[in-house]
Design a protein around this motif. Sequence first.
Motif, short mmCIF file in Angstrom:
data_model
loop_
_atom_site.label_atom_id
_atom_site.label_comp_id
_atom_site.label_asym_id
_atom_site.label_seq_id
_atom_site.Cartn_x
_atom_site.Cartn_y
_atom_site.Cartn_z
N PHE A 167 30.99 32.23 24.93
CA PHE A 167 31.21 32.98 26.27
C PHE A 167 32.05 33.80 25.88
CE2 PHE A 167 33.66 33.92 29.99
CZ PHE A 167 32.64 34.05 31.06
N HIS A 168 33.19 33.56 25.20
CA HIS A 168 34.23 34.70 24.86
C HIS A 168 33.54 35.91 24.30
CE1 HIS A 168 38.23 33.61 26.46
NE2 HIS A 168 37.88 32.58 26.78
N ALA A 169 32.62 35.26 23.10
CA ALA A 169 32.09 36.37 22.16
C ALA A 169 31.14 37.19 22.81
CB ALA A 169 31.53 35.75 20.95
N LEU A 170 30.38 36.76 24.02
CA LEU A 170 29.33 37.49 24.36
C LEU A 170 29.62 38.14 25.76
CD1 LEU A 170 26.22 37.93 24.32
CD2 LEU A 170 25.81 35.76 25.60
N MET A 171 30.44 37.49 26.52
CA MET A 171 30.52 38.06 27.84
C MET A 171 31.78 38.76 27.98
SD MET A 171 27.97 37.18 29.18
CE MET A 171 28.37 37.49 31.06
N THR A 172 32.88 38.24 27.74
CA THR A 172 34.53 38.81 27.90
C THR A 172 34.63 39.60 26.79
OG1 THR A 172 35.59 37.07 27.19
CG2 THR A 172 35.12 36.88 29.46
N ARG A 173 34.17 39.31 25.55
CA ARG A 173 34.67 39.89 24.35
C ARG A 173 36.19 40.02 24.16
NH1 ARG A 173 30.08 44.25 23.67
NH2 ARG A 173 28.10 42.98 24.40
N GLU A 174 36.90 38.73 24.57
CA GLU A 174 38.23 38.80 24.43
C GLU A 174 38.63 37.87 23.31
OE1 GLU A 174 39.40 36.85 28.00
OE2 GLU A 174 39.32 38.65 29.31
#
Length: 197
Positions: A167-174
């Motif tokens: 999710f971080h890698a794909l959506m928030t990129r945080e």
Amino acid sequence: MNTSDTRRRTGGRSARVRQAVLDATVAALAEEGIESVSVAGVAARAGVHETSIYRRWKTREGLIVAALLAHSEQTLPVPDTGSLRQDLSAFARAVAHMTASPLGAALVRAMATTDDSPEIAQSRAEFWQARLDTVRAIIDRAAARGELTTVFAPRLVLETLIAPVHFHALMTREPLDDHYPDQLIDLLLQGLQPHQP
């Protein structure tokens, strides 16, 4: 020369060509970025004809996904620390490290946006099966050591552990901080441990 000798020799060459193309694709992705990679460029790097690539992978996108999946397969070994927590932590950190890399991030995005062809669907299925086998090994060893008294579905454990990372890698990129994998493990282990009545 008999037929079986010819078949073995052809199969060996086919495997070498496949690996050369996948390696060339990963190298091109690392140097040029996903938008600039072309089948012609990969063919030149690998020393093969473009038709050989299209015959096996059909599309540029299918080639890229297959190469990224194969690369990822080699970078996520099965941890065996003797502890459920440490095994899960090592696996989560490896996944987080992979998805934070340019190639890992490209894999996550390509898998989410590329239309499924039979070739890509097969590569994706093999990728996730390898991940499931890793988690199954971790859980089976923990159960054998007496760390788990309840049998849990490896797929559920895998999805619970790595979905937030993806999710971080794909959506928030945080970027993920160093404590994030351990926080995930704490959350997961609370569900894996037996509850007191």
